[in-house]
Scaffold this active site. Sequence first.
Site, PDB file in Angstrom:
ATOM      1  N   GLY A  86     -21.973  -3.100  25.131  1.00  0.00           N
ATOM      2  CA  GLY A  86     -22.345  -4.330  24.224  1.00  0.00           C
ATOM      3  C   GLY A  86     -21.169  -5.233  24.226  1.00  0.00           C
ATOM      4  N   CYS A  87     -21.385  -6.342  23.767  1.00  0.00           N
ATOM      5  CA  CYS A  87     -20.372  -7.504  23.911  1.00  0.00           C
ATOM      6  C   CYS A  87     -18.929  -7.299  23.138  1.00  0.00           C
ATOM      7  CB  CYS A  87     -20.944  -8.742  23.705  1.00  0.00           C
ATOM      8  SG  CYS A  87     -21.734  -8.778  21.938  1.00  0.00           S
TER       9      CYS A  87
END
Length: 345
Positions: free
Chosen positions: A150-151
Amino acid sequence: MTLKVAIAGATGYTGGELLRLLSQHPHVEVVSATSEQSAGEPLVHRLPSLKGYYDLTLESFDPKKIAEKADLVFLALSHTKAMEPARQLIDLGKRVIDLSADFRLRSAPLYERWYQLPHSRPELLKEAVYGLTEVYRSEIAKSHLIANPGCYPTGALLLLYPFLKAGCIDPSREIIIDSKSGISGAGRTPSAKAHFTEVNEGMAAYNVGVHRHLPEIEQEIRRIGQQKMTALFTPYLLPVNRGILTTIYLPLNEKFTQKKIDSVLDLYRGEPFIRRFDGAPNLSQIRGSNFCDIGAFATPSGRTAILMSAIDNLVKGASGQAIQNMNVMMGWDERLGLMSPGIFP
């Protein structure tokens, strides 16, 4: 050698970034781009900035048909939608890089708890390699299924990794993570919270204490640090298009000077996409790039370090890291397709 790739979910933000970046990759040919809502339309009708780079027609996602054309498939689909396609593509001998959250958590019960859906392919959770390139490079090189991080976890874990490896974090104290993201992190599908008038000239926290990236972060800090540690994670929405600025207040198990903090970060010497700054990183310097800019500061007590990172959530936090992982899987220079400068101003 030319690698033929397909992008499932090509018209979302991450799919569009994959297409933008891959257009300059010397060893890649994009042979298929899918979109359920726009199948049959020319790709450039949905992504006009790519006119002159691609002459593709968007198609519906049929894993068997895609496998006839492509060697590697990027799954830029919504969370919970990648499990079955990944299984089909792997069974057909294809490599898969999944940009959703479907294979990031190593525990099926943990996935069900946070995504409110049983994992239909739990056997793949053991096969998937978490695609934080700087940390799991050797495993990525041998894998056929990559769970792209995920970012938010990317921006946080790249800060934490050298300190976890050095064993200098105090596990009795919580790691405090504060992250501020541009609005593109909410995805391209319209929603009330992403409406211009709701976001412009404001800033607010959301999903406080219950954000789905928290178990991903804790899973990796425990795995890398080889002991139980906990984190407090608060995400904020910024009125900017792209970028994540993360600040971590890191509890240390002994006093650290600035010189000692800098020596821990020497682990990143030679990393092509990690840039050290003496001051605080700025989102304007990484837009459109695959860099992670890092700043780190000692405090008067010496028992807490203040760490900061800036990444583009759509590039290093998603599509750029996916391409970096593809390069590792293929044994290529990791920088291929990713060395254009950022977007300025």
